[in-house]
Design a protein around this motif. Structure first.
Motif, PDB file in Angstrom:
ATOM      1  N   PRO A 119      12.204   8.271  28.928  1.00 23.99           N
ATOM      2  CA  PRO A 119      11.294   7.175  29.914  1.00 23.99           C
ATOM      3  C   PRO A 119      10.022   8.037  30.552  1.00 23.99           C
ATOM      4  O   PRO A 119       8.879   6.991  31.163  1.00 23.99           O
ATOM      5  CB  PRO A 119      12.239   7.740  30.991  1.00 23.99           C
ATOM      6  N   TYR A 120       9.105   9.420  30.277  1.00 25.67           N
ATOM      7  CA  TYR A 120       8.075   9.866  30.776  1.00 25.67           C
ATOM      8  C   TYR A 120       6.925   9.816  29.406  1.00 25.67           C
ATOM      9  O   TYR A 120       6.031   9.721  30.309  1.00 25.67           O
ATOM     10  CB  TYR A 120       8.475  11.105  31.399  1.00 25.67           C
ATOM     11  N   ALA A 121       7.240   9.917  28.934  1.00 29.63           N
ATOM     12  CA  ALA A 121       6.039  10.068  27.998  1.00 29.63           C
ATOM     13  C   ALA A 121       7.310   9.534  26.101  1.00 29.63           C
ATOM     14  O   ALA A 121       7.612  10.508  25.448  1.00 29.63           O
ATOM     15  CB  ALA A 121       5.419  11.433  27.572  1.00 29.63           C
ATOM     16  N   PRO A 122       7.324   8.394  26.014  1.00 30.06           N
ATOM     17  CA  PRO A 122       8.457   8.330  25.095  1.00 30.06           C
ATOM     18  C   PRO A 122       7.119   8.523  23.268  1.00 30.06           C
ATOM     19  O   PRO A 122       8.582   8.831  22.621  1.00 30.06           O
ATOM     20  CB  PRO A 122       8.277   6.450  25.032  1.00 30.06           C
ATOM     21  N   VAL A 123       6.077   8.200  23.488  1.00 36.27           N
ATOM     22  CA  VAL A 123       5.859   8.351  21.796  1.00 36.27           C
ATOM     23  C   VAL A 123       5.949  10.262  21.419  1.00 36.27           C
ATOM     24  O   VAL A 123       5.931  10.256  20.461  1.00 36.27           O
ATOM     25  CB  VAL A 123       3.791   8.740  22.506  1.00 36.27           C
ATOM     26  N   TRP A 124       5.487  10.779  22.496  1.00 32.33           N
ATOM     27  CA  TRP A 124       5.946  12.523  22.016  1.00 32.33           C
ATOM     28  C   TRP A 124       7.382  12.814  22.328  1.00 32.33           C
ATOM     29  O   TRP A 124       7.063  13.374  21.721  1.00 32.33           O
ATOM     30  CB  TRP A 124       5.174  13.070  23.398  1.00 32.33           C
ATOM     31  N   ALA A 125       7.569  11.984  22.934  1.00 37.24           N
ATOM     32  CA  ALA A 125       9.418  12.539  22.659  1.00 37.24           C
ATOM     33  C   ALA A 125       9.545  12.024  21.328  1.00 37.24           C
ATOM     34  O   ALA A 125      10.505  12.970  20.419  1.00 37.24           O
ATOM     35  CB  ALA A 125      10.092  12.064  23.475  1.00 37.24           C
ATOM     36  N   ILE A 126       9.327  11.050  21.006  1.00 34.34           N
ATOM     37  CA  ILE A 126       9.606  10.497  19.460  1.00 34.34           C
ATOM     38  C   ILE A 126       9.201  11.298  18.686  1.00 34.34           C
ATOM     39  O   ILE A 126       9.852  11.547  17.450  1.00 34.34           O
ATOM     40  CB  ILE A 126       9.586   9.126  19.523  1.00 34.34           C
ATOM     41  N   ILE A 127       8.099  12.370  18.822  1.00 31.66           N
ATOM     42  CA  ILE A 127       7.201  12.652  18.182  1.00 31.66           C
ATOM     43  C   ILE A 127       7.804  13.905  17.800  1.00 31.66           C
ATOM     44  O   ILE A 127       8.396  14.874  17.033  1.00 31.66           O
ATOM     45  CB  ILE A 127       6.197  13.104  18.202  1.00 31.66           C
ATOM     46  N   SER A 128       8.558  14.116  18.947  1.00 32.83           N
ATOM     47  CA  SER A 128       9.463  15.617  18.990  1.00 32.83           C
ATOM     48  C   SER A 128      10.591  16.176  18.797  1.00 32.83           C
ATOM     49  O   SER A 128      11.142  17.116  18.016  1.00 32.83           O
ATOM     50  CB  SER A 128       9.601  16.365  20.368  1.00 32.83           C
ATOM     51  N   ILE A 129      11.197  14.988  18.551  1.00 29.21           N
ATOM     52  CA  ILE A 129      12.653  14.143  17.890  1.00 29.21           C
ATOM     53  C   ILE A 129      12.670  14.537  16.521  1.00 29.21           C
ATOM     54  O   ILE A 129      13.775  14.585  16.326  1.00 29.21           O
ATOM     55  CB  ILE A 129      13.421  12.907  19.180  1.00 29.21           C
ATOM     56  N   ALA A 130      12.261  13.860  15.619  1.00 29.70           N
ATOM     57  CA  ALA A 130      11.533  14.186  14.776  1.00 29.70           C
ATOM     58  C   ALA A 130      11.312  15.858  14.101  1.00 29.70           C
ATOM     59  O   ALA A 130      11.680  16.447  13.379  1.00 29.70           O
ATOM     60  CB  ALA A 130      10.462  13.273  14.517  1.00 29.70           C
ATOM     61  N   ILE A 131      10.930  16.203  15.285  1.00 31.00           N
ATOM     62  CA  ILE A 131      10.040  17.354  14.319  1.00 31.00           C
ATOM     63  C   ILE A 131      11.666  18.300  14.934  1.00 31.00           C
ATOM     64  O   ILE A 131      11.937  18.727  13.697  1.00 31.00           O
ATOM     65  CB  ILE A 131       9.242  18.617  15.533  1.00 31.00           C
ATOM     66  N   GLY A 132      12.095  17.827  15.389  1.00 31.15           N
ATOM     67  CA  GLY A 132      14.025  18.973  15.814  1.00 31.15           C
ATOM     68  C   GLY A 132      14.095  17.788  14.905  1.00 31.15           C
ATOM     69  O   GLY A 132      14.792  18.875  14.314  1.00 31.15           O
ATOM     70  N   VAL A 133      14.497  16.870  14.212  1.00 29.82           N
ATOM     71  CA  VAL A 133      15.819  16.440  13.567  1.00 29.82           C
ATOM     72  C   VAL A 133      15.368  17.469  11.509  1.00 29.82           C
ATOM     73  O   VAL A 133      16.056  18.350  11.243  1.00 29.82           O
ATOM     74  CB  VAL A 133      15.330  15.246  13.429  1.00 29.82           C
ATOM     75  N   PHE A 134      13.633  17.648  11.201  1.00 27.91           N
ATOM     76  CA  PHE A 134      13.558  18.677  10.988  1.00 27.91           C
ATOM     77  C   PHE A 134      13.666  19.562  10.160  1.00 27.91           C
ATOM     78  O   PHE A 134      14.502  20.158   9.576  1.00 27.91           O
ATOM     79  CB  PHE A 134      11.804  17.857  10.266  1.00 27.91           C
ATOM     80  N   VAL A 135      13.566  20.147  11.384  1.00 31.02           N
ATOM     81  CA  VAL A 135      13.813  21.620  11.915  1.00 31.02           C
ATOM     82  C   VAL A 135      15.032  22.080  11.082  1.00 31.02           C
ATOM     83  O   VAL A 135      15.533  23.135  10.925  1.00 31.02           O
ATOM     84  CB  VAL A 135      13.075  21.992  13.115  1.00 31.02           C
ATOM     85  N   ILE A 136      16.038  21.229  11.934  1.00 26.43           N
ATOM     86  CA  ILE A 136      17.535  21.352  11.466  1.00 26.43           C
ATOM     87  C   ILE A 136      17.832  21.242  10.051  1.00 26.43           C
ATOM     88  O   ILE A 136      18.865  22.558   9.569  1.00 26.43           O
ATOM     89  CB  ILE A 136      18.828  20.325  12.540  1.00 26.43           C
ATOM     90  N   TRP A 137      17.528  20.658   9.558  1.00 28.90           N
ATOM     91  CA  TRP A 137      17.683  20.162   7.883  1.00 28.90           C
ATOM     92  C   TRP A 137      17.253  21.433   6.803  1.00 28.90           C
ATOM     93  O   TRP A 137      17.747  21.985   6.799  1.00 28.90           O
ATOM     94  CB  TRP A 137      16.849  18.895   7.855  1.00 28.90           C
ATOM     95  N   ALA A 138      15.701  21.855   7.642  1.00 30.63           N
ATOM     96  CA  ALA A 138      15.326  22.746   6.984  1.00 30.63           C
ATOM     97  C   ALA A 138      15.212  24.189   7.040  1.00 30.63           C
ATOM     98  O   ALA A 138      16.032  25.056   5.851  1.00 30.63           O
ATOM     99  CB  ALA A 138      14.032  23.271   7.288  1.00 30.63           C
ATOM    100  N   LEU A 139      16.378  24.306   8.557  1.00 30.74           N
ATOM    101  CA  LEU A 139      17.193  25.712   8.622  1.00 30.74           C
ATOM    102  C   LEU A 139      18.473  25.487   8.095  1.00 30.74           C
ATOM    103  O   LEU A 139      19.087  27.059   7.447  1.00 30.74           O
ATOM    104  CB  LEU A 139      17.221  25.811  10.136  1.00 30.74           C
ATOM    105  N   CYS A 140      18.928  24.186   8.010  1.00 27.52           N
ATOM    106  CA  CYS A 140      20.338  24.164   7.737  1.00 27.52           C
ATOM    107  C   CYS A 140      20.869  24.159   5.878  1.00 27.52           C
ATOM    108  O   CYS A 140      21.625  23.983   5.076  1.00 27.52           O
ATOM    109  CB  CYS A 140      20.683  23.173   8.427  1.00 27.52           C
TER     110      CYS A 140
END
Length: 150
Positions: A119-140
């Motif tokens: 609710p506070y910063a939707p674009v940057w929150a979505i970018i951070s969520i995408a980064i997190g998903v890739f990090v989990i995939w890369a590390l697993c």
């Protein structure tokens, strides 16, 4: 110049016939890239945290959501999480084993925090969520398993 026997695979060729071998650069490259992404996401979280702590009026709510935290509280959450993400990202770049497990756990936690931050910063929150998903995939990603030839 060294001679190779016909049974010795050429340098850079997959050793077990699979498209990507565990000894290839794909597994290591993904981990390094995940470490860099954690460092970047951590620095961005620290900046978000400092801004949230210093100025309450920088971020404004975009709609009526269930998650109602004070912006200063969000600032402290992002600041602490960002510092931890930077430490784990540096650990991943150094190749430590503890950083791999911590990276997966913190990336998952970061996804949850950024979902609540939408609710506070939707674009940057979505970018951070995408980064997190890739990090989990890369590390697993398990580079030791390859497709069998059918």
């Amino acid at each position: 110049m060294a001679q190779t026997s016909p049974s010795t695979p050429a340098a850079g060729a997959p050793r077990d016939g699979g498209p990507y071998d565990a000894r290839s650069g794909w597994a290591a490259g993904g981990t390094v890239f995940a470490g860099v992404l954690l460092l970047v996401d951590g620095v961005l979280a620290v900046i978000k945290g400092i801004v949230g702590i210093a100025k309450d009026d920088v971020y404004s709510r975009l709609g009526d959501y269930v998650f109602k935290f004070d912006v200063t509280a969000w600032g402290w959450i992002h600041l602490v999480l960002g510092i931890i993400l930077v430490i784990v990202g540096a650990g991943l770049l150094k190749g430590t084993y503890w950083a791999r497990a911590m990276g997966v756990a913190l990336a998952a936690f970061d996804i949850i925090v950024n979902f609540m931050w939408l609710p506070y910063a939707p674009v940057w929150a979505i970018i951070s969520i995408a980064i997190g998903v890739f990090v989990i995939w890369a590390l697993c990603y398990d580079g030791t398993r390859t497709r069998s030839a059918a």
